[in-house]
Design a protein around this motif. Sequence first.
Motif, PDB file in Angstrom:
ATOM      1  N   GLU A   9      50.073 -21.078  60.891  1.00  0.00           N
ATOM      2  CA  GLU A   9      48.844 -20.283  60.790  1.00  0.00           C
ATOM      3  C   GLU A   9      48.038 -20.772  59.602  1.00  0.00           C
ATOM      4  N   ASP A  10      46.740 -20.988  59.793  1.00  0.00           N
ATOM      5  CA  ASP A  10      45.889 -21.479  58.708  1.00  0.00           C
ATOM      6  C   ASP A  10      45.264 -20.365  57.876  1.00  0.00           C
ATOM      7  N   ASP A  11      45.345 -19.137  58.293  1.00  0.00           N
ATOM      8  CA  ASP A  11      44.825 -18.002  57.528  1.00  0.00           C
ATOM      9  C   ASP A  11      45.913 -17.522  56.566  1.00  0.00           C
ATOM     10  N   ASN A  12      45.731 -17.810  55.274  1.00  0.00           N
ATOM     11  CA  ASN A  12      46.757 -17.494  54.279  1.00  0.00           C
ATOM     12  C   ASN A  12      47.062 -16.002  54.188  1.00  0.00           C
ATOM     13  N   ALA A  13      46.045 -15.169  54.316  1.00  0.00           N
ATOM     14  CA  ALA A  13      46.272 -13.723  54.236  1.00  0.00           C
ATOM     15  C   ALA A  13      47.155 -13.248  55.394  1.00  0.00           C
ATOM     16  N   SER A  15      49.205 -15.144  57.399  1.00  0.00           N
ATOM     17  CA  SER A  15      50.556 -15.713  57.350  1.00  0.00           C
ATOM     18  C   SER A  15      51.371 -15.080  56.230  1.00  0.00           C
ATOM     19  N   GLY A  16      50.731 -14.769  55.109  1.00  0.00           N
ATOM     20  CA  GLY A  16      51.435 -14.109  54.007  1.00  0.00           C
ATOM     21  C   GLY A  16      51.908 -12.714  54.386  1.00  0.00           C
ATOM     22  N   SER A  19      54.721 -13.008  56.925  1.00  0.00           N
ATOM     23  CA  SER A  19      55.909 -13.510  56.247  1.00  0.00           C
ATOM     24  C   SER A  19      56.617 -12.402  55.469  1.00  0.00           C
ATOM     25  N   GLU A  20      55.856 -11.672  54.688  1.00  0.00           N
ATOM     26  CA  GLU A  20      56.453 -10.598  53.881  1.00  0.00           C
ATOM     27  C   GLU A  20      57.117  -9.542  54.760  1.00  0.00           C
ATOM     28  N   LEU A  31      56.523 -21.339  56.475  1.00  0.00           N
ATOM     29  CA  LEU A  31      55.104 -21.359  56.798  1.00  0.00           C
ATOM     30  C   LEU A  31      54.593 -22.785  56.911  1.00  0.00           C
ATOM     31  N   PRO A  33      50.594 -24.628  57.337  1.00  0.00           N
ATOM     32  CA  PRO A  33      49.161 -24.318  57.365  1.00  0.00           C
ATOM     33  C   PRO A  33      48.377 -24.991  58.491  1.00  0.00           C
ATOM     34  N   ASP A  34      48.995 -25.926  59.205  1.00  0.00           N
ATOM     35  CA  ASP A  34      48.304 -26.611  60.300  1.00  0.00           C
ATOM     36  C   ASP A  34      49.332 -27.169  61.279  1.00  0.00           C
TER      37      ASP A  34
END
Length: 76
Positions: A9-13, A15-16, A19-20, A31, A33-34
């Motif tokens: 997933e490229d959207d950090n918010a 994916s974070g 993940s949490e 994770l 990012p691409d």
Amino acid sequence: MAKKILIIEDDNALSGALSERLKTEGFEVSLAPDGEAGLKILEILRPDLILLDLILPRKTGFEVLSELKKRKEEEN
């Protein structure tokens, strides 16, 4: 042993947050990012589940799926 999940997933918010949440449920989370990074991690990690965004930089989710299908056919 904890089940392994790969989030591509490229959207950090997003994916974070995913993940949490998954880590609090006892999963081992990685994770990417691409799509290119996801394919490289797949070679090493061999996750039990992949959460894959379809619109990604470098390689789209569709291209990742095509590559996974190709690899699976080559294994057989």
